[in-house]
Design a protein around this motif. Structure first.
Motif, PDB file in Angstrom:
ATOM      1  N   LEU A  34     -27.758 -30.697  -2.271  1.00 44.69           N
ATOM      2  CA  LEU A  34     -28.089 -29.386  -2.813  1.00 44.69           C
ATOM      3  C   LEU A  34     -26.834 -28.519  -2.768  1.00 44.69           C
ATOM      4  O   LEU A  34     -26.194 -28.410  -1.717  1.00 44.69           O
ATOM      5  CB  LEU A  34     -29.191 -28.713  -1.989  1.00 44.69           C
ATOM      6  N   ILE A  35     -26.474 -27.932  -3.901  1.00 47.84           N
ATOM      7  CA  ILE A  35     -25.378 -26.962  -3.933  1.00 47.84           C
ATOM      8  C   ILE A  35     -25.972 -25.553  -3.875  1.00 47.84           C
ATOM      9  O   ILE A  35     -26.903 -25.226  -4.619  1.00 47.84           O
ATOM     10  CB  ILE A  35     -24.520 -27.104  -5.203  1.00 47.84           C
ATOM     11  N   VAL A  36     -25.439 -24.738  -2.989  1.00 48.03           N
ATOM     12  CA  VAL A  36     -25.794 -23.325  -2.918  1.00 48.03           C
ATOM     13  C   VAL A  36     -24.563 -22.538  -3.348  1.00 48.03           C
ATOM     14  O   VAL A  36     -23.514 -22.619  -2.707  1.00 48.03           O
ATOM     15  CB  VAL A  36     -26.216 -22.922  -1.489  1.00 48.03           C
ATOM     16  N   GLN A  37     -24.698 -21.803  -4.445  1.00 45.30           N
ATOM     17  CA  GLN A  37     -23.586 -20.981  -4.935  1.00 45.30           C
ATOM     18  C   GLN A  37     -23.793 -19.536  -4.513  1.00 45.30           C
ATOM     19  O   GLN A  37     -24.826 -18.923  -4.822  1.00 45.30           O
ATOM     20  CB  GLN A  37     -23.490 -21.055  -6.459  1.00 45.30           C
ATOM     21  N   ALA A  69     -27.569 -15.354   4.373  1.00 41.73           N
ATOM     22  CA  ALA A  69     -27.508 -16.236   5.542  1.00 41.73           C
ATOM     23  C   ALA A  69     -28.869 -16.866   5.821  1.00 41.73           C
ATOM     24  O   ALA A  69     -28.960 -18.048   6.173  1.00 41.73           O
ATOM     25  CB  ALA A  69     -27.024 -15.459   6.760  1.00 41.73           C
ATOM     26  N   ASP A  70     -29.930 -16.089   5.640  1.00 42.53           N
ATOM     27  CA  ASP A  70     -31.275 -16.626   5.865  1.00 42.53           C
ATOM     28  C   ASP A  70     -31.580 -17.749   4.884  1.00 42.53           C
ATOM     29  O   ASP A  70     -32.189 -18.763   5.264  1.00 42.53           O
ATOM     30  CB  ASP A  70     -32.322 -15.521   5.724  1.00 42.53           C
ATOM     31  N   ARG A  71     -31.173 -17.592   3.630  1.00 39.84           N
ATOM     32  CA  ARG A  71     -31.435 -18.636   2.637  1.00 39.84           C
ATOM     33  C   ARG A  71     -30.663 -19.907   2.973  1.00 39.84           C
ATOM     34  O   ARG A  71     -31.188 -21.019   2.857  1.00 39.84           O
ATOM     35  CB  ARG A  71     -31.030 -18.146   1.242  1.00 39.84           C
ATOM     36  N   ILE A  72     -29.399 -19.752   3.374  1.00 44.46           N
ATOM     37  CA  ILE A  72     -28.603 -20.925   3.751  1.00 44.46           C
ATOM     38  C   ILE A  72     -29.243 -21.618   4.945  1.00 44.46           C
ATOM     39  O   ILE A  72     -29.373 -22.847   4.982  1.00 44.46           O
ATOM     40  CB  ILE A  72     -27.152 -20.510   4.066  1.00 44.46           C
TER      41      ILE A  72
END
Length: 230
Positions: A34-37, A69-72
């Motif tokens: 999963l890439i988080v941009q 930060a919470d999403r990561i």
């Protein structure tokens, strides 16, 4: 698996293209990355509308550091072990990015490209991370990542360069190596420069040439083998 965060204060450091190549390579070797941009408001994502991505992607606008930060952290805690989370951060002072990542357990990759300015910037970023870690210890905090969680990621270098050559270049620019641990440089990186990849726009397909696909697989194997960073 802790998130893998590509971090740099310099534009054009190959964070986005390296993260895409890393994710594509992870998929090639049987994982589900999963890439988080992370993007500022108003900045279009590099992969926006690109079809047939071989990996999942999530977009986070970082105007709210706590929410980002919470999403990561959520992704890292809820992804299966075969689903590495790769975080592509924008070009910002590394201290600012570290503040956003506070209390997120992660591994950091600092892309380092060939060129005097690029080497100096990467070395300075590493030293800033070290300084921030030392300051956090003095304040009695443990939210900032220790330097054993940080590695340089060579991008587009000649295959003839040795790990000791990188160490010498970085040492001349203030990066201290204590000799007790392996050099903080990911080894075995292909010499393909991810910046040469065509990051296409809406309606285009994500495609790799056979050479790029092989480079992506080698990149993923090398980075993931260093996940422990020990």
């Amino acid at each position: 698996m802790e998130p893998i965060v590509l971090i740099s204060s310099k534009g054009g450091a190959a964070r986005t293209s390296s993260s895409a190549l890393l994710a594509a390579g992870a998929r090639e070797i049987g994982l589900r990355p999963l890439i988080v941009q992370l993007l500022p408001k108003g900045r279009p994502p590099a992969l926006d509308g690109v079809e047939d991505l071989p990996f999942d992607a999530d977009l986070i606008f970082y105007d709210d550091f706590s929410a980002a930060a919470d999403r990561i952290r959520f992704h890292a805690q809820n992804q299966p072990t075969n689903c590495p989370v790769i975080v592509d951060t924008p070009a910002k002072p590394v201290r600012s990015t570290l503040a956003m990542l506070a209390f997120v357990q992660a591994k950091l990759l600092i892309p380092i490209r060939d060129g005097v300015a690029e080497i100096e910037r990467a070395a300075r970023d590493y030293c800033d991370i070290w300084d921030e870690f030392c300051l956090s210890l003095e304040r009695g905090q443990d939210g900032v990542l220790p330097t054993h969680s940080v590695r340089f990621l060579p991008v587009g270098w000649s295959p003839n360069i040795q790990i000791e050559d990188f160490a010498a270049m970085l040492s001349r620019r203030g990066v201290a190596f204590d000799g007790m641990r392996p050099l903080p440089i990911v080894q075995g990186i292909p010499n393909l420069d991810p910046m040469s990849l065509l990051m296409t726009g809406r309606g285009e397909r994500f495609q790799l040439t056979p050479r790029e696909r092989e480079a992506a697989k080698n990149l993923a194997r090398s980075v993931l083998s260093h996940i422990a960073f020990g």
